[in-house]
Design an enzyme around this catalytic site. Structure first.
Site, mmCIF file in Angstrom:
data_model
loop_
_atom_site.group_PDB
_atom_site.id
_atom_site.type_symbol
_atom_site.label_atom_id
_atom_site.label_comp_id
_atom_site.label_asym_id
_atom_site.label_seq_id
_atom_site.Cartn_x
_atom_site.Cartn_y
_atom_site.Cartn_z
ATOM 1 N N ARG A 23 -24.587 -4.424 15.391
ATOM 2 C CA ARG A 23 -25.918 -3.930 15.897
ATOM 3 C C ARG A 23 -26.029 -2.326 15.975
ATOM 4 O O ARG A 23 -27.050 -1.820 16.059
ATOM 5 C CB ARG A 23 -26.201 -4.706 17.334
ATOM 6 C CG ARG A 23 -26.266 -6.084 17.313
ATOM 7 C CD ARG A 23 -26.021 -6.745 18.528
ATOM 8 N NE ARG A 23 -24.483 -6.442 19.157
ATOM 9 C CZ ARG A 23 -24.403 -6.465 20.397
ATOM 10 N NH1 ARG A 23 -25.238 -6.993 21.285
ATOM 11 N NH2 ARG A 23 -23.176 -6.258 20.682
ATOM 12 N N GLN A 46 -31.604 15.143 39.772
ATOM 13 C CA GLN A 46 -32.856 15.403 39.156
ATOM 14 C C GLN A 46 -32.393 15.237 37.530
ATOM 15 O O GLN A 46 -31.171 15.808 37.453
ATOM 16 C CB GLN A 46 -33.205 16.957 39.488
ATOM 17 C CG GLN A 46 -34.538 17.378 38.665
ATOM 18 C CD GLN A 46 -35.058 18.707 39.209
ATOM 19 O OE1 GLN A 46 -35.005 18.888 40.467
ATOM 20 N NE2 GLN A 46 -35.081 19.780 38.122
ATOM 21 N N HIS A 62 -29.181 30.671 31.919
ATOM 22 C CA HIS A 62 -29.553 30.396 33.260
ATOM 23 C C HIS A 62 -28.562 29.719 34.255
ATOM 24 O O HIS A 62 -27.436 29.133 33.808
ATOM 25 C CB HIS A 62 -30.763 29.117 33.171
ATOM 26 C CG HIS A 62 -31.847 29.591 32.320
ATOM 27 N ND1 HIS A 62 -32.518 28.622 31.301
ATOM 28 C CD2 HIS A 62 -32.547 30.831 32.007
ATOM 29 C CE1 HIS A 62 -33.333 29.269 30.621
ATOM 30 N NE2 HIS A 62 -33.398 30.379 30.884
ATOM 31 N N LYS A 72 -24.387 20.778 36.016
ATOM 32 C CA LYS A 72 -25.316 20.082 34.977
ATOM 33 C C LYS A 72 -24.335 19.119 34.020
ATOM 34 O O LYS A 72 -23.308 19.474 33.569
ATOM 35 C CB LYS A 72 -25.846 21.155 34.145
ATOM 36 C CG LYS A 72 -26.837 22.157 34.810
ATOM 37 C CD LYS A 72 -27.486 23.364 33.745
ATOM 38 C CE LYS A 72 -27.974 24.205 34.678
ATOM 39 N NZ LYS A 72 -28.552 25.179 33.759
ATOM 40 N N HIS A 119 -25.675 28.685 31.683
ATOM 41 C CA HIS A 119 -25.737 27.847 30.527
ATOM 42 C C HIS A 119 -27.119 28.148 29.684
ATOM 43 O O HIS A 119 -27.979 28.621 30.142
ATOM 44 C CB HIS A 119 -26.024 26.526 31.261
ATOM 45 C CG HIS A 119 -26.413 25.462 30.437
ATOM 46 N ND1 HIS A 119 -27.863 25.125 30.123
ATOM 47 C CD2 HIS A 119 -25.556 24.778 29.338
ATOM 48 C CE1 HIS A 119 -27.871 24.127 28.971
ATOM 49 N NE2 HIS A 119 -26.555 23.874 28.482
ATOM 50 N N TYR A 132 -30.573 16.895 30.588
ATOM 51 C CA TYR A 132 -29.784 17.354 31.486
ATOM 52 C C TYR A 132 -30.066 16.352 32.962
ATOM 53 O O TYR A 132 -30.801 16.128 33.267
ATOM 54 C CB TYR A 132 -30.484 18.658 32.005
ATOM 55 C CG TYR A 132 -30.727 19.697 31.095
ATOM 56 C CD1 TYR A 132 -29.913 20.883 31.172
ATOM 57 C CD2 TYR A 132 -31.913 19.775 30.277
ATOM 58 C CE1 TYR A 132 -30.095 22.016 30.350
ATOM 59 C CE2 TYR A 132 -32.179 20.841 29.476
ATOM 60 C CZ TYR A 132 -31.447 21.904 29.602
ATOM 61 O OH TYR A 132 -31.603 23.066 28.405
ATOM 62 N N LYS A 167 -39.728 35.299 29.554
ATOM 63 C CA LYS A 167 -38.656 35.394 30.928
ATOM 64 C C LYS A 167 -37.195 35.506 30.505
ATOM 65 O O LYS A 167 -36.629 36.611 30.966
ATOM 66 C CB LYS A 167 -38.882 34.326 31.550
ATOM 67 C CG LYS A 167 -38.002 34.174 32.850
ATOM 68 C CD LYS A 167 -37.960 32.875 33.647
ATOM 69 C CE LYS A 167 -36.952 32.598 34.468
ATOM 70 N NZ LYS A 167 -36.783 31.236 35.090
ATOM 71 N N ASP A 168 -36.939 34.855 29.238
ATOM 72 C CA ASP A 168 -35.537 34.966 28.751
ATOM 73 C C ASP A 168 -35.185 36.081 28.199
ATOM 74 O O ASP A 168 -34.279 36.717 28.010
ATOM 75 C CB ASP A 168 -35.202 33.697 28.104
ATOM 76 C CG ASP A 168 -34.968 32.233 28.841
ATOM 77 O OD1 ASP A 168 -35.010 32.508 29.975
ATOM 78 O OD2 ASP A 168 -34.766 31.207 28.205
#
Length: 184
Positions: A23, A46, A62, A72, A119, A132, A167-168
């Site tokens: 399977r 989260q 980040h 994470k 990360h 995540y 932003k990055d």
């Protein structure tokens, strides 16, 4: 699951042990008991999904500043990424050192990134999805980062960056500890 600690103490590559038959396969991607046996106690609060249309998309580098640091657990559920982790622990023998780990839907590897590490990743294929699991709720005021090409780290990418958030691209140069406490 097979836990392999990297040269960055506390960062683990986790390889699922597949039980295969006609399977397909079955494998655990998280087991609190096995994580605890390796000194990891992630309390997941989260989960996030990052979908990336284009090969060469870079997200990162980040992290969240105190008191909202987060562990994470990262996996790639579609496509392939080269995932980067940087040690931000002042006084650590690997301070400012980084590793790169390929995560893909094919290899199904998982990366455990503890608090006090930055990360980010670059997509190696188009239509890539990253999943995540987080141990802290996102706090916009504590969100921090630095550019992937900051000379303080000399991070090497295998392909050019084709897409990156404004932003990055505009993070200030890395300066410890002001990066932890400056406004984002």
């Amino acid at each position: 699951m097979i836990f392999e600690e990297t040269k960055l103490k506390g960062v683990f590559i986790i390889k699922p042990e597949k039980l295969e038959d006609e399977r397909g396969f079955f494998a655990r991607s998280f087991c609190l008991k096995e994580f605890a046996e390796h000194g990891l106690f992630p309390f997941i609060v989260q989960c996030n999904i990052s979908y990336n249309k284009r090969k060469g998309t870079f997200r990162g580098m980040h992290f969240q500043a105190p008191p909202f640091e987060e562990d994470k657990i990262v996996s790639c559920t579609q496509g392939s990424v080269l995932d980067y982790v940087v040690d931000l622990r002042l006084g650590s023998p690997t301070f400012k050192q980084w590793i790169a780990v390929e995560l893909s839907a094919e290899n199904r590897n998982i990366l455990y990134v503890p608090k006090t590490f930055a990360h980010g990743f670059i997509t190696l294929t188009s239509d890539t999805q990253v999943f995540y699991q987080m141990t802290q709720f996102y706090n916009a005021e504590s969100a921090r980062g630095f550019r992937w090409d900051d000379p303080a780290f000399d991070i090497q990418l295998p392909i050019p960056v084709e897409a990156i958030a404004e932003k990055d691209k505009s993070f200030p140069p890395f300066e410890y500890p002001s990066i932890l406490f400056s406004s984002s």
